[in-house]
Design a protein around this motif. Structure first.
Motif, PDB file in Angstrom:
ATOM      1  N   ILE A 196      31.789  51.993  24.958  1.00 24.39           N
ATOM      2  CA  ILE A 196      31.705  50.449  25.148  1.00 24.39           C
ATOM      3  C   ILE A 196      30.990  50.073  26.356  1.00 24.39           C
ATOM      4  O   ILE A 196      30.493  48.911  26.564  1.00 24.39           O
ATOM      5  N   GLY A 197      30.814  50.842  27.287  1.00 19.01           N
ATOM      6  CA  GLY A 197      30.073  50.538  28.508  1.00 19.01           C
ATOM      7  C   GLY A 197      30.843  49.671  29.476  1.00 19.01           C
ATOM      8  O   GLY A 197      30.266  48.623  29.818  1.00 19.01           O
ATOM      9  N   VAL A 198      32.061  50.188  30.123  1.00 17.56           N
ATOM     10  CA  VAL A 198      32.876  49.552  30.775  1.00 17.56           C
ATOM     11  C   VAL A 198      32.172  49.095  31.997  1.00 17.56           C
ATOM     12  O   VAL A 198      32.279  48.072  32.526  1.00 17.56           O
ATOM     13  N   PRO A 199      31.420  49.839  32.850  1.00 18.50           N
ATOM     14  CA  PRO A 199      30.664  49.389  34.008  1.00 18.50           C
ATOM     15  C   PRO A 199      29.891  48.385  33.923  1.00 18.50           C
ATOM     16  O   PRO A 199      29.822  47.578  34.793  1.00 18.50           O
TER      17      PRO A 199
ATOM     18  N   LYS B 293      36.742  44.133  36.141  1.00 20.18           N
ATOM     19  CA  LYS B 293      37.520  43.316  37.136  1.00 20.18           C
ATOM     20  C   LYS B 293      39.080  43.678  36.891  1.00 20.18           C
ATOM     21  O   LYS B 293      39.829  43.864  37.854  1.00 20.18           O
ATOM     22  N   ILE B 294      39.321  43.885  35.736  1.00 21.33           N
ATOM     23  CA  ILE B 294      40.999  44.165  35.471  1.00 21.33           C
ATOM     24  C   ILE B 294      41.043  45.527  36.138  1.00 21.33           C
ATOM     25  O   ILE B 294      42.053  45.671  36.745  1.00 21.33           O
ATOM     26  N   LEU B 295      40.373  46.493  35.884  1.00 23.16           N
ATOM     27  CA  LEU B 295      40.515  47.984  36.446  1.00 23.16           C
ATOM     28  C   LEU B 295      40.384  47.638  37.738  1.00 23.16           C
ATOM     29  O   LEU B 295      41.554  48.538  38.440  1.00 23.16           O
ATOM     30  N   SER B 296      39.711  47.111  38.619  1.00 24.14           N
ATOM     31  CA  SER B 296      39.627  46.937  39.903  1.00 24.14           C
ATOM     32  C   SER B 296      40.893  46.319  40.687  1.00 24.14           C
ATOM     33  O   SER B 296      41.463  46.737  41.403  1.00 24.14           O
ATOM     34  N   LYS B 297      41.104  45.446  39.971  1.00 24.32           N
ATOM     35  CA  LYS B 297      42.336  44.694  40.307  1.00 24.32           C
ATOM     36  C   LYS B 297      43.714  45.461  40.379  1.00 24.32           C
ATOM     37  O   LYS B 297      44.698  45.415  41.116  1.00 24.32           O
TER      38      LYS B 297
ATOM     39  N   PHE C  59      45.688  56.530  35.246  1.00 21.98           N
ATOM     40  CA  PHE C  59      46.843  55.778  35.413  1.00 21.98           C
ATOM     41  C   PHE C  59      47.602  55.215  34.463  1.00 21.98           C
ATOM     42  O   PHE C  59      48.711  54.775  34.513  1.00 21.98           O
ATOM     43  N   ALA C  60      46.847  54.412  33.478  1.00 24.80           N
ATOM     44  CA  ALA C  60      47.421  53.490  32.552  1.00 24.80           C
ATOM     45  C   ALA C  60      46.488  53.409  31.156  1.00 24.80           C
ATOM     46  O   ALA C  60      45.278  53.899  31.173  1.00 24.80           O
ATOM     47  N   ILE C  61      47.291  52.783  30.227  1.00 23.52           N
ATOM     48  CA  ILE C  61      46.473  52.435  28.980  1.00 23.52           C
ATOM     49  C   ILE C  61      46.235  51.082  28.991  1.00 23.52           C
ATOM     50  O   ILE C  61      47.220  50.429  29.300  1.00 23.52           O
ATOM     51  N   TYR C  62      45.160  50.301  28.869  1.00 25.32           N
ATOM     52  CA  TYR C  62      44.735  49.089  28.649  1.00 25.32           C
ATOM     53  C   TYR C  62      44.350  48.461  27.283  1.00 25.32           C
ATOM     54  O   TYR C  62      43.776  49.311  26.568  1.00 25.32           O
ATOM     55  N   LEU C  63      45.280  47.508  26.860  1.00 24.10           N
ATOM     56  CA  LEU C  63      44.616  46.974  25.625  1.00 24.10           C
ATOM     57  C   LEU C  63      44.075  45.545  25.881  1.00 24.10           C
ATOM     58  O   LEU C  63      44.746  44.711  26.303  1.00 24.10           O
ATOM     59  N   VAL C  64      42.659  45.330  25.549  1.00 25.37           N
ATOM     60  CA  VAL C  64      42.239  44.125  26.016  1.00 25.37           C
ATOM     61  C   VAL C  64      41.876  43.353  24.618  1.00 25.37           C
ATOM     62  O   VAL C  64      41.057  44.126  23.760  1.00 25.37           O
TER      63      VAL C  64
ATOM     64  N   VAL D  64      40.758  39.128  27.284  1.00 26.24           N
ATOM     65  CA  VAL D  64      42.176  38.896  27.822  1.00 26.24           C
ATOM     66  C   VAL D  64      42.917  40.001  27.964  1.00 26.24           C
ATOM     67  O   VAL D  64      42.794  40.713  26.549  1.00 26.24           O
ATOM     68  N   LEU D  65      43.474  40.488  29.018  1.00 20.34           N
ATOM     69  CA  LEU D  65      44.214  41.581  28.927  1.00 20.34           C
ATOM     70  C   LEU D  65      45.454  41.408  28.313  1.00 20.34           C
ATOM     71  O   LEU D  65      46.398  40.519  28.668  1.00 20.34           O
TER      72      LEU D  65
END
Length: 196
Positions: free
Chosen positions: A42-45, A52-56, A87-92, A98-99
Motif C-alpha cells: 500500500i506504500g506506507v512511506p 506518523k503512527i509508526l514514527s510515534k 515490533f508490532a501489528i497495527y490495524l488502521v 484512525v489507529l
C-alpha cells in the motif's frame, strides 16, 4: 436447529498489483517486497498518517502492509490496513485514518488457520481479545509473523492448522470458526460458542 449461524460466503478480492491497492511498486520493493518474504502493498512511506503512527511508536521497519478484512465481535466485517513491523501489528481504519489497535508481537501466542485454501486466519492474544481476519495474502502474513517472531525473540510462534478453532472475539465472548469443503468452494461458519 443448527447451532451454527451460517455466514455469507466471503471472497476477499484484492489485487496482487500494488498500484491498484493504493501503493506503488517502488515502495513495495523498498520496504521488504523484494526480500525477506514480506511486502508493503500500500506504500506506507507515501502515507503521512501511517508514517506518523509508526514514527510515534518508534517503528521504522515495515515488513508487511496491505488491506484486509477484520471481523468484529458482533460478526461485522470491517476494512482495515494491516501493518506488521519488527515490533508490532497495527490495524488502521483506512476510511477514518484512525489507529484501531496496536498489538505487540510479544503478546501474540499463536496463529490459527484452516487446512483449506481460504483467506481466514486468527491471531491469538491471551492477554487481550483475539483477531479474526481475511486476506488473499494469508500465507505471506503468517510467514512474516513467524519469521519476525523467530528473529526478534527466544521462541517460535505456534501455527495451528485446523478446520475448526475457537477465538475470543471479545473479553467475554468465545466464537468458533468452522471450515468445510463444499461443491464450488469452502463454507465458513462463525458461531458464538455456547457456555456449558
Amino acid at each position: 436447529m443448527d447451532r451454527f449461524k451460517t455466514l455469507k460466503r466471503i471472497q476477499v478480492e484484492l489485487s496482487e498489483d500494488p498500484e491498484e491497492n493504493g501503493g506503488d511498486g517502488e515502495a513495495a520493493q523498498a520496504n521488504g517486497g523484494g526480500g525477506g518474504g514480506g511486502g508493503d502493498y500500500i506504500g506506507v512511506p507515501s502515507d503521512p498518517y501511517l508514517t506518523k503512527i509508526l514514527s510515534k511508536q518508534g517503528d521504522k521497519k515495515v515488513l508487511f502492509a496491505d488491506k484486509i478484512l477484520k471481523f468484529t465481535g458482533s460478526g461485522k466485517m470491517k476494512k482495515r490496513i494491516l501493518v506488521i513491523t519488527d515490533f508490532a501489528i497495527y490495524l488502521v481504519d483506512p476510511e477514518a485514518d484512525v489507529l484501531k489497535r496496536r498489538i505487540a508481537l510479544a503478546a501474540v501466542e499463536r496463529l490459527c488457520l484452516s487446512k483449506l485454501s481460504d483467506n481466514f486466519f486468527a491471531i491469538i492474544i491471551p492477554t487481550e481479545y483475539d483477531c479474526l481476519m481475511a486476506s488473499t495474502r494469508k500465507t505471506e502474513i503468517v510467514n512474516v509473523l513467524v519469521e519476525v517472531t523467530k528473529s526478534t525473540s527466544d521462541y517460535e510462534l505456534e501455527v495451528v492448522f485446523s478446520n475448526r478453532f475457537e477465538y475470543n472475539a471479545a473479553a467475554d465472548m468465545v466464537k468458533e470458526v468452522e471450515f468445510e469443503e463444499v461443491d464450488g468452494g469452502i463454507k465458513t461458519r462463525i458461531a458464538k460458542k455456547e457456555s456449558n
